[in-house]
Design an enzyme around this catalytic site. Structure first.
Site, PDB file in Angstrom:
ATOM      1  N   ASP A 254       0.797  -1.220   0.000  1.00 54.22           N
ATOM      2  CA  ASP A 254       0.000   0.000   0.000  1.00 54.22           C
ATOM      3  C   ASP A 254       0.829   1.268   0.000  1.00 54.22           C
ATOM      4  OD1 ASP A 254      -2.453  -1.280  -0.166  1.00 54.22           O
ATOM      5  OD2 ASP A 254      -2.583  -1.565   1.987  1.00 54.22           O
ATOM      6  N   TYR A 339     -10.226  -1.318   1.340  1.00 54.61           N
ATOM      7  CA  TYR A 339     -10.018  -1.406   2.788  1.00 54.61           C
ATOM      8  C   TYR A 339      -9.811  -0.046   3.426  1.00 54.61           C
ATOM      9  CZ  TYR A 339     -10.126  -6.236   4.265  1.00 54.61           C
ATOM     10  OH  TYR A 339     -10.568  -7.482   4.641  1.00 54.61           O
TER      11      TYR A 339
END
EC number: 1.4.3.-
Length: 631
Positions: A254, A339
């Site tokens: 990420d 998410y």
């Protein structure tokens, strides 16, 4: 990209706030040039890929009508990563979903996935390499259409989902009820925020946000003494399993997408307490001008509704003493595609620091076909919630009573001894086994392997009781299995080999990962495993690198969103003989009263003062305590 030799260059610009110079730091940080193919994917690149896929989908109009009630224009693409199998590849699987306004599309896969080669610097040369549908692979959308028209393709017909009935809708199903409990500060905040500096009951913290790696804290002090020089998030890995190509090849790093960049405005009263202090964060990404995420970090004092410590005395003398567990919290929340990660940094009255991350948001999913449930659970008519692990990496540069520290472990063993008063019986006596670790290799603890229960950064200086002043690292984690070291991309996430690794601090080792690792994990720009080279760690400036995480097998209750309950991990930094006693004894919030006092009198008990001290807040009933009456 248009230069004769396309390049990646990073500059240090300074001095702030009025820059007068810039300096190329590629050699200093990476030892030389970084190949251009390692660059992160930009928004424009995604837009060009979407346009290519839309053109290719027009070659299968009958199939799209039959499978999805669509012409392709209302389908949304979700990227996967990494992008291929060897250095230089830029070939990405994209998963297609029904796009429904007002809800998450992540739960509505249509069974169609496409492999796009976008490695060439000329967009016109990009190609759609393969197509996957419902368990089968095709060379092109034209071939897919041809097989459908010939009647040899099994199609699962999906209706266009409606917003009021779509899987995963978060719209309330009932009208609002009465409001729940509300935290408030009767006389205003007890912490102080000036620019990026916070003070609170002996704590002093400088906070910031890296657009790539996310939240970071510096110069954490308690009662004037530095405990931590740097406490920062380094990387977040999400690694998936599936029997569809997109899911099975996904290993999101990420930091490459932007953990700090995608920390958006927080919702007052839900993401953070209504009365929290909200702070803007600024970044410079894919733009000539800075951008601002307003109110994207919050600061608040949290009443945990739990005593930090307490005792009720029912023998010899009757009294009650205690202290509420009030904590300073610094929070930000990153939305990384599906998410949402809630990042918390908490500062306790006992001198402890707590770091915690919760995962929520939508699960990622695959189209359910074949033996799909070998890789997760069915959560919808055609939706497979795909198993995955979340592994998070932190850097903790502790300076315990100075920069020079050592690493000490303590754990228990049993010894079998005869009782000394009769020597007739055997006692199994626990004893403490202490050990100083001398080398980095000894201080690299494999993920999920047993680790000493007490592990501390120790100072050469003792406390009043002649024990080394120390801070203990206590990890709370339920990590999945690390990627096998035989994997060609494992070195890019080799930090995940260890639940804890302690190394000597080096300026040339500032981070355990890199934004360039995502798109070339096979030749990682930063390989954390190289930090561990068995150097001595006795009386040195040390850094703790901590991995926390959990395995997530999605289930029905993850619809619409994964809940934070049970999905939180982190670690504590706890004083261990650092002080001469619990420093919270000096707190002005302490409560003590005895049986011969009037506990309802404000002068004897500060809790009895609340009804008058909170006159401008919702009215509280008078304080009452009847515990002594039961003795």
């Amino acid at each position: 990209g248009k230069q004769p030799e396309p390049n990646i260059t990073e500059y240090v610009v300074g001095p702030l706030p009025v820059p007068a110079y810039h300096r190329d730091v590629m050699v200093h940080r990476y030892g030389g040039k970084v190949p251009y193919h390692r660059r992160p994917v930009t928004g424009q690149e995604y837009a060009d890929i979407t346009a290519l896929v839309q053109r290719e989908l027009k070659k299968a109009p009958r199939f799209l009508t039959a499978c999805c009630e669509s012409d392709g224009s209302d389908l949304v693409l979700l990227t996967t990563a990494p992008r291929g199998f060897k250095s230089g590849d830029r070939v990405t699987w994209f998963v297609l979903f029904h796009n429904v306004a007002g809800t998450g599309y992540y739960l509505s896969p249509v069974g169609l996935e496409v492999l796009v080669d976008h490695g060439d610097l000329h967009v016109s040369r990009w190609q759609l390499r393969q197509v996957f549908y419902n368990g089968r692979y095709f060379a092109s959308t034209g071939d897919l259409e041809q097989e459908f028209v010939a009647g040899v393709l099994e199609v699962v017909s999906l209706k266009q989902p409606h917003a009021d009935a779509v899987l995963g809708s978060m719209k309330p199903r009932r009208p609002p009820g009465s409001p729940g409990p509300l935290q408030f500060e009767p006389q205003g905040p007890r912490y102080r925020v000036r620019n990026n500096h916070i003070t609170f009951q002996g704590w002093s913290i400088a906070f910031g946000m890296n657009p790539n790696t996310g939240p970071r804290l510096f110069d954490i002090r308690y009662r004037g003494e530095r405990i931590v020089y740097e406490l920062s998030l380094q990387e977040a890995l999400a690694l998936y399993g599936s029997n569809c190509p997109g899911g099975m090849s996904t290993r999101y790093l990420d930091g490459s997408f932007g953990i700090g960049r995608f920390a958006y405005e927080l919702v007052q009263g839900l993401d953070c307490p209504y009365t929290a202090t909200y702070v803007d964060q600024h970044y410079l990404v894919e733009s000539d001008t800075p951008k601002t995420n307003q109110r994207s970090l919050c600061i608040f004092e949290h009443d945990s509704a739990l005593p930090l410590r307490r005792h009720f005395s029912d023998s010899q003398s009757f009294y009650y003493g205690g202290l509420r567990k009030n904590t300073l919290v610094i929070r930000t929340i990153s939305t990384l595609i599906n998410y949402d990660y809630i990042w918390d940094f908490m500062f306790h009255g006992s001198g402890a620091v707590e770091v915690r991350v919760h995962a929520t948001g939508y699960i990622s999913s695959s189209f359910l076909h074949g033996q799909g449930t070998d890789y997760g659970n069915r959560v919808g008519p055609h939706t497979l919630g795909t198993m995955h692990l979340h592994h998070i990496h932190y850097k903790v540069d502790l300076d315990v009573d100075g920069q020079l520290n050592s690493l000490e472990t303590q754990d228990m063993e049993y010894e079998f001894v005869k009782d000394p008063w009769s020597t007739q019986n055997t006692i199994e006596r626990p004893y403490l086994r202490r050990e100083r670790l001398e080398k980095e290799d000894e201080a690299a603890f494999p993920l999920n392997a047993p680790m000493p229960r007490y592990l501390s950064f120790v100072s050469p200086n003792p406390n009043k009781w002649e024990h080394p002043r120390s801070y203990r690292i206590q990890i709370i984690s339920f990590a999945g299995k690390h990627l096998p070291t035989s994997s060609s991309m494992e070195r890019s996430i080799s930090w995940g080999r260890y639940q804890l690794a302690v190394t000597r601090r080096k300026e040339e080792e500032p981070s355990s990962s890199s934004i360039y690792n995502q798109n070339d994990p096979w030749t990682p720009t930063v390989a954390f495993a190289d930090f561990i080279n068995n150097e001595t760690i006795t009386n040195q400036d040390l850094v703790a690198w901590i991995t926390v995480g959990f395995l997530h097998v999605p289930h029905a209750e993850d619809i619409p969103n994964t809940v934070t309950v049970g999905n939180g991990v982190g670690f504590f930094l706890r004083p261990y003989n650092y002080f001469n006693e619990d420093p919270s004894v000096d707190s002005s919030d302490s409560v003590y009263f005895s049986s011969d006092q009037d506990a309802g009198a404000c002068g004897a008990n500060p809790l009895a003062c609340l009804s008058s001290a909170t006159a401008c807040a919702p009215r509280l009933p008078p304080f009452h305590f009847g515990g002594f009456l039961n003795l």
